[in-house]
Each structure stands twice: as structure tokens, then as C-alpha cells.
Scaffold this motif. Sequence first.
Motif, mmCIF file in Angstrom:
data_model
loop_
_atom_site.group_PDB
_atom_site.id
_atom_site.type_symbol
_atom_site.label_atom_id
_atom_site.label_comp_id
_atom_site.label_asym_id
_atom_site.label_seq_id
_atom_site.Cartn_x
_atom_site.Cartn_y
_atom_site.Cartn_z
ATOM 1 N N ILE A 47 0.806 -1.231 0.000
ATOM 2 C CA ILE A 47 0.000 0.000 0.000
ATOM 3 C C ILE A 47 0.840 1.283 0.000
ATOM 4 O O ILE A 47 0.602 2.179 -0.822
ATOM 5 C CB ILE A 47 -1.018 -0.023 1.157
ATOM 6 C CG1 ILE A 47 -2.193 -0.941 0.782
ATOM 7 C CG2 ILE A 47 -1.540 1.373 1.474
ATOM 8 C CD1 ILE A 47 -3.113 -1.269 1.937
ATOM 9 N N ARG A 135 -9.403 -4.305 -7.506
ATOM 10 C CA ARG A 135 -8.940 -3.088 -6.824
ATOM 11 C C ARG A 135 -7.650 -3.377 -6.055
ATOM 12 O O ARG A 135 -6.710 -2.579 -6.073
ATOM 13 C CB ARG A 135 -10.028 -2.589 -5.876
ATOM 14 C CG ARG A 135 -9.624 -1.400 -5.006
ATOM 15 C CD ARG A 135 -9.451 -0.144 -5.817
ATOM 16 N NE ARG A 135 -9.024 0.991 -4.994
ATOM 17 C CZ ARG A 135 -7.752 1.226 -4.654
ATOM 18 N NH1 ARG A 135 -6.809 0.409 -5.065
ATOM 19 N NH2 ARG A 135 -7.449 2.290 -3.917
ATOM 20 N N GLU A 136 -7.589 -4.526 -5.392
ATOM 21 C CA GLU A 136 -6.399 -4.883 -4.617
ATOM 22 C C GLU A 136 -5.238 -5.231 -5.548
ATOM 23 O O GLU A 136 -4.074 -4.938 -5.246
ATOM 24 C CB GLU A 136 -6.725 -6.029 -3.656
ATOM 25 C CG GLU A 136 -7.794 -5.633 -2.651
ATOM 26 C CD GLU A 136 -8.131 -6.687 -1.617
ATOM 27 O OE1 GLU A 136 -8.842 -6.370 -0.658
ATOM 28 O OE2 GLU A 136 -7.689 -7.848 -1.763
ATOM 29 N N VAL A 139 -3.248 -2.219 -6.499
ATOM 30 C CA VAL A 139 -2.258 -1.845 -5.482
ATOM 31 C C VAL A 139 -0.949 -2.607 -5.704
ATOM 32 O O VAL A 139 0.135 -2.011 -5.718
ATOM 33 C CB VAL A 139 -2.811 -2.120 -4.060
ATOM 34 C CG1 VAL A 139 -1.721 -1.948 -3.016
ATOM 35 C CG2 VAL A 139 -3.985 -1.200 -3.762
ATOM 36 N N ALA A 270 -9.878 9.967 -3.174
ATOM 37 C CA ALA A 270 -10.236 9.917 -1.752
ATOM 38 C C ALA A 270 -11.644 9.346 -1.588
ATOM 39 O O ALA A 270 -11.882 8.464 -0.756
ATOM 40 C CB ALA A 270 -10.158 11.312 -1.147
ATOM 41 N N ASN A 273 -11.653 5.704 -2.217
ATOM 42 C CA ASN A 273 -11.091 4.915 -1.115
ATOM 43 C C ASN A 273 -12.118 4.654 -0.021
ATOM 44 O O ASN A 273 -12.129 3.578 0.580
ATOM 45 C CB ASN A 273 -9.862 5.623 -0.535
ATOM 46 C CG ASN A 273 -8.679 5.521 -1.476
ATOM 47 O OD1 ASN A 273 -8.617 4.610 -2.309
ATOM 48 N ND2 ASN A 273 -7.758 6.469 -1.367
ATOM 49 N N VAL A 274 -13.002 5.637 0.220
ATOM 50 C CA VAL A 274 -14.065 5.413 1.208
ATOM 51 C C VAL A 274 -14.986 4.302 0.709
ATOM 52 O O VAL A 274 -15.352 3.385 1.452
ATOM 53 C CB VAL A 274 -14.860 6.710 1.468
ATOM 54 C CG1 VAL A 274 -16.073 6.435 2.348
ATOM 55 C CG2 VAL A 274 -13.954 7.757 2.112
ATOM 56 N N TRP A 276 -14.189 1.839 -1.242
ATOM 57 C CA TRP A 276 -13.513 0.528 -1.147
ATOM 58 C C TRP A 276 -13.336 0.082 0.288
ATOM 59 O O TRP A 276 -13.276 -1.120 0.574
ATOM 60 C CB TRP A 276 -12.203 0.544 -1.926
ATOM 61 C CG TRP A 276 -12.489 0.598 -3.390
ATOM 62 C CD1 TRP A 276 -12.336 1.669 -4.223
ATOM 63 C CD2 TRP A 276 -13.080 -0.442 -4.184
ATOM 64 N NE1 TRP A 276 -12.788 1.353 -5.486
ATOM 65 C CE2 TRP A 276 -13.245 0.068 -5.483
ATOM 66 C CE3 TRP A 276 -13.496 -1.748 -3.905
ATOM 67 C CZ2 TRP A 276 -13.806 -0.698 -6.509
ATOM 68 C CZ3 TRP A 276 -14.047 -2.502 -4.927
ATOM 69 C CH2 TRP A 276 -14.199 -1.975 -6.215
ATOM 70 N N MET A 277 -13.292 1.052 1.202
ATOM 71 C CA MET A 277 -13.267 0.676 2.620
ATOM 72 C C MET A 277 -14.525 -0.122 2.944
ATOM 73 O O MET A 277 -14.462 -1.193 3.557
ATOM 74 C CB MET A 277 -13.193 1.946 3.478
ATOM 75 C CG MET A 277 -13.586 1.771 4.927
ATOM 76 S SD MET A 277 -13.603 3.403 5.754
ATOM 77 C CE MET A 277 -14.764 3.060 7.066
ATOM 78 N N HIS A 278 -15.669 0.352 2.465
ATOM 79 C CA HIS A 278 -16.928 -0.348 2.743
ATOM 80 C C HIS A 278 -17.002 -1.683 2.008
ATOM 81 O O HIS A 278 -17.456 -2.681 2.564
ATOM 82 C CB HIS A 278 -18.121 0.542 2.377
ATOM 83 C CG HIS A 278 -18.308 1.696 3.298
ATOM 84 N ND1 HIS A 278 -18.771 1.539 4.578
ATOM 85 C CD2 HIS A 278 -18.055 3.024 3.151
ATOM 86 C CE1 HIS A 278 -18.826 2.720 5.174
ATOM 87 N NE2 HIS A 278 -18.386 3.632 4.330
ATOM 88 N N LYS A 280 -14.527 -3.535 1.271
ATOM 89 C CA LYS A 280 -13.635 -4.446 1.992
ATOM 90 C C LYS A 280 -14.323 -4.977 3.246
ATOM 91 O O LYS A 280 -14.261 -6.171 3.537
ATOM 92 C CB LYS A 280 -12.333 -3.715 2.369
ATOM 93 C CG LYS A 280 -11.290 -4.574 3.052
ATOM 94 C CD LYS A 280 -10.707 -5.601 2.106
ATOM 95 C CE LYS A 280 -9.545 -6.347 2.747
ATOM 96 N NZ LYS A 280 -9.035 -7.395 1.818
ATOM 97 N N VAL A 281 -15.010 -4.085 3.955
ATOM 98 C CA VAL A 281 -15.735 -4.507 5.160
ATOM 99 C C VAL A 281 -16.783 -5.549 4.790
ATOM 100 O O VAL A 281 -16.886 -6.606 5.421
ATOM 101 C CB VAL A 281 -16.397 -3.293 5.856
ATOM 102 C CG1 VAL A 281 -17.450 -3.739 6.859
ATOM 103 C CG2 VAL A 281 -15.333 -2.436 6.540
ATOM 104 N N TYR B 290 -23.477 -2.476 10.527
ATOM 105 C CA TYR B 290 -23.585 -1.015 10.436
ATOM 106 C C TYR B 290 -24.555 -0.425 11.455
ATOM 107 O O TYR B 290 -24.559 0.772 11.701
ATOM 108 C CB TYR B 290 -23.939 -0.590 9.013
ATOM 109 C CG TYR B 290 -22.765 -0.744 8.065
ATOM 110 C CD1 TYR B 290 -21.684 0.126 8.137
ATOM 111 C CD2 TYR B 290 -22.717 -1.781 7.139
ATOM 112 C CE1 TYR B 290 -20.588 -0.019 7.294
ATOM 113 C CE2 TYR B 290 -21.626 -1.930 6.283
ATOM 114 C CZ TYR B 290 -20.570 -1.049 6.373
ATOM 115 O OH TYR B 290 -19.484 -1.193 5.542
ATOM 116 N N SER B 313 -7.829 2.474 2.540
ATOM 117 C CA SER B 313 -9.169 1.894 2.702
ATOM 118 C C SER B 313 -9.065 0.531 3.391
ATOM 119 O O SER B 313 -9.931 0.163 4.180
ATOM 120 C CB SER B 313 -9.839 1.759 1.335
ATOM 121 O OG SER B 313 -9.024 1.006 0.458
#
Lengths: 324, 324
Positions: A47, A135-136, A139, A270, A273-274, A276-278, A280-281, B290, B313
Amino acid sequence: MKLHTADDFFEGIRSGHTVTLARAITLIESNNPEHFLLAEEILLKCIPYSGNSIRVGISGVPGAGKSSLIEVLGSKLTEKGKKVAVLAIDPSSERSKGSILGDKTRMEKLAADTNAFIRPSPTSGTLGGVALKTRETIVLCEAAGYEIIFVETVGVGQSEISVSSMVDFFLLLVLAGAGDELQGIKKGIMEIADAIAVTKADGDNVKPAIKAKAEYINALHLMPHPASGWIPKVTSCSAQTGEGVKELWKMIEQFVAFTKQNQWFEANRAGQNVYWMHEKVNAELKRRFYNNPQVQEKIKNLEQEVKEGKLSSFEAARLLMKQN
Amino acid sequence: MKLHTADDFFEGIRSGHTVTLARAITLIESNNPEHFLLAEEILLKCIPYSGNSIRVGISGVPGAGKSSLIEVLGSKLTEKGKKVAVLAIDPSSERSKGSILGDKTRMEKLAADTNAFIRPSPTSGTLGGVALKTRETIVLCEAAGYEIIFVETVGVGQSEISVSSMVDFFLLLVLAGAGDELQGIKKGIMEIADAIAVTKADGDNVKPAIKAKAEYINALHLMPHPASGWIPKVTSCSAQTGEGVKELWKMIEQFVAFTKQNQWFEANRAGQNVYWMHEKVNAELKRRFYNNPQVQEKIKNLEQEVKEGKLSSFEAARLLMKQN
């Protein structure tokens, strides 16, 4: 060469060893729980070295000439000494077996190019899962020093949304004389396109391509202006004659310069990225749940009872959730 | 009439009170945690009374004439005293605002028909979430006594897969002269179609329709035989003249008789229920996560740090998962 630790992989990737990169991507794509932790470790090491590429999404219906254009455009870039990676998201690949890029012969020249790395679409799992793995993979490719990353996707609506969530520039390829497709879902896709390229503009196709170009220019006028401040362009090109390909890349470079200057480039990443954070979760929630021994113990019986109609899918889901 | 309890809703639904049905569907579609438990309770009460309808998926590109055909076919069925529900899954509706069925005037006659119930696509959430809510809406409609349920979806690949996972019969509508679209993703869709209908076969369009019909018959020959044992049919029809519409419904009845006889009908639904058990679990995992106060407390800050580039992320997702 045997690879044991995340450091082995990381060093191999950083030193541009493509076999190691390919193996690391295989770990990312693997659904084997044993591979997961190692893949995550490699990812986290990579990363800090990611984010320095230009990410270009290329979409279009089957036959629009995605592979041919990437072959020609990619080769032009590698000739200039650029390192180019080509990834794919093909939600239909699971069903119809074999991804868009599965057949590398469609990019013969690029596939043989040491400055190019071509990776087919992950074939297992839902569109969301496939997109996250791609997406990963971006990276890892960036950590491996690839400066331009093409993400190819077939034009089927949903996958464009995923791809547009991971690229800086979204290019829609269209064929001349596909006027009908301006409607409906194409509209949704045109709304996210930074440029539309009419492909196969050669031979008898030149006149229709010029006509189509005009139609798409008109169509774009009806679209809301994108938040990037960039006015989407319409161009035409031919992978066969090479006509318009250089200009196409120049346009992408203009877009990058423009959006870096007005700060959209970073703001867009940015926001992505938010997103992709979700994603990923969501992937993690599933993975942990289905790796839970109590869940695995119950799931077969519940599936059986649902199959036999003894239990509704909703009741079975409730009982399974109790195991969490 | 005020509705307080799940029993109020259940009785209203069972007694054919469409306003109550519509309100219950709104609860199912709601993302408000307060609505969730009530919606689940209503759903569980309705399940024992569900499953008795013929579920027909209708797909096609924008302009293929889905709404017009459903208007004519649905009216023919209600004239025979059948109760008909029309639902929709439109993954593009969130983005391009306004679902395929949002504009009920496209089904004026049916919308005014007391034996018909028309419900637009849920617009919020992912395709998976939207599809699950439509699947649950089918249960409510069946409990309300609807005997034929049409699920309309726009032709964008992924959504067909979701729809085919909730219907007994999958009908693909095509326009004459769309030969190109036989390729690629259309292939994936044709693989799951129980029948293809060439629409708008009227006036000058009759000849092209006959030609297209022949093309699709040939194309279907190349497809693997479906597990149902049913050989997919190709037909043509016109919503304007009504030509071929009665025959189309006869074909669907033949399919139902054939697959009930060879037990595919029940086997297919059993397999679908296992699929929806997993979809329900996935939706529940997200919802619970959530709604977790610790998650809600942390999420805003983490999103902010990701936006500011202080956190990747993936790292943010890891930290958020720790709250679970």
C-alpha cells in the motif's frame, strides 16, 4: 524460487519480478482461508508504494474493440519505456467461462512485452467480490512499478460502476451505427464516461464513424456536467491503422493534468477509497461468517432443509445468523 | 386505517387490501432500523401463504417493449379474472433516477385495473439488496393472492442473473435487427432464457421480425440445453396489434405444466431458495454490522482519515472490523 513470507513476495514485487507479482495476485484471488492472511500482509506492505499510476477504465460492448485498442495503445506506451498493466473485470466470465482477457492471443504483442503485464479477470464470486480483488490487484501492480493501469470491462451496466470507482479516467468505446444504444443503460454509462471513442474508424467505416461521433457529441450535451469539471470528449480511432490512438492518449494526459490542477484527481481517489473501505468490510463480514466453524457445521443441514421445503430461505437465514 | 402490528398488516394483505400491501412493501424496502423488525414479522407471517403463483421474469434492452407487452399480456390475464402483480428490478434506477416502472402511465390500463398491482423497483442500495427486497415483495404479493407475478428488468447482464434466481420462467424480449447483440453478454442472457420473443412485430416490422426470429432460433441451437429439459422457444408478438400475445402466454403455461411434470419446477425453486438464504444472510451481516453503535461511532472518523489519505481503505476496514 520458493516464496515463504510476505517479505519474500513484497521484495519480489518491488524488484519487478512478474512471476512473483502473478503469484501474489493469485493469493489475493484465492478463496482459501490459508492464503488470506498472507495475501493481506502482502497487500499492506504494498500500500505505501501504491497510488502512483494513471488508472484508466475501458468499457464497451463485446466487439467494440477493447482488446485491440489496448494492444495498440499499450504498445505505444511501452515503446516510450512506460510500464503498463492490463486488468479486467468480467462479471459474465463466471457464467460463460473464460474471461475477456483469458485469451491473451488477443493481445499477442503486449502479452510478449516485458514492460507489460496482463492479468485476466478473477472468475470466482460476485461482481462486488471480483471488483474488490481487482482493486487490490491495482495496489500490487502499482507497488511493482506499473505506471499506467488499464482496467477493461464488458459493457453490462453494473460493472462500469465498479470500474469507475477504481479508475481516474473512464473511457467508453462505441461502434458506429449503434445509435439505439444511446438509450437506457447506455445513458447511465455515458454519464460516467470522461470520453467516448468510436472505434474501428477505418476503411468503409470512416464515414459512419464520423456520423456516430457527431451523434455522441449531441448526446453528451444532454448529460449533466460531471463533478470533475472536465467536459467529456468524443473521439474516433482505429486499432488497425493506428489513426487517433496517439491523440486518445494525449487527451487522457490532458485530463490528468486538468484534474490534478483543479484537485479533482485527488478528491476523486479519496472518495473512491471510502467506497472501497466499505466494500472491503462487506467482503470481510462474509468471509469471517462463513469461516465460523459453528456456521459451517449448521449450514449444510439448513441448506438441505430449505431444499426439502421444510424451512423457508428467510427462516433458515435467521437460524444461521444465530450461529454468529 | 392505522396499522400497528404485524397482524394488522398480515390481515390487510390476506384480505386483498392493496394499500396495506403497498405499505408493507415500503417497510420491506425501508432502510430504517425501526421498520426492520416489523417488516420481518410481516414477512414470516406471509411465507406460509406464498409460493402459489407463476413467476415470470421479463428482460430486454431499453425500448424492447417490456412495459407495453406486460400491459397487454397482463390485461388479458386480469380479464380472465387472474390477479397479476408487476414488480421491477432496475439497477440503473439509483443512478439515472426513476425506475423503469416509475412512470406508471406506461401501463395506464393495468395501473387502473383492480386485479393488477404494479410496484416500481426499489431504488436504494446495491443490485443484490434491491433484488432481495424484490424477492421478499414476491412473498407478500403471493400472500395477497396474486397468481401471476411479472418481474421486469432492463437488459444489463447482472440483473438478469438476479431475476432468473427468483422466477420460474425467464423471457427475453428482443428487437428485430439487433443481430450484433447476439454476441457477448447477450449470450450469457440467452443461456438463461426459457423463451425469446421478438417484439413490435407489426407493420413494416413484420418481415424483419420473421428474419430475426430465424436468427435467434439458430443462435439458440448453439446454446447448451438447459437443466429444465425445456427446449427454449422463439416467438414474435406485437403489443400494438396483440398478435402473438395469447400464444406467448400459452407457451408459458406449457412450460409450467412440462416442468411440474418432470419435477424441475419444484427443484428449481428449491435451488433458488438456497440462493436467497445466502443473500438474506449477506444482507443481515451488513445490517447488523452497520447498526452496531461502536461501528457507527468509529465509522465517521475512519472515513475522514481515509478521505485525508491518512489511512488506506484496507487499513480503515481492518480497524472498523475490530469494532464488531
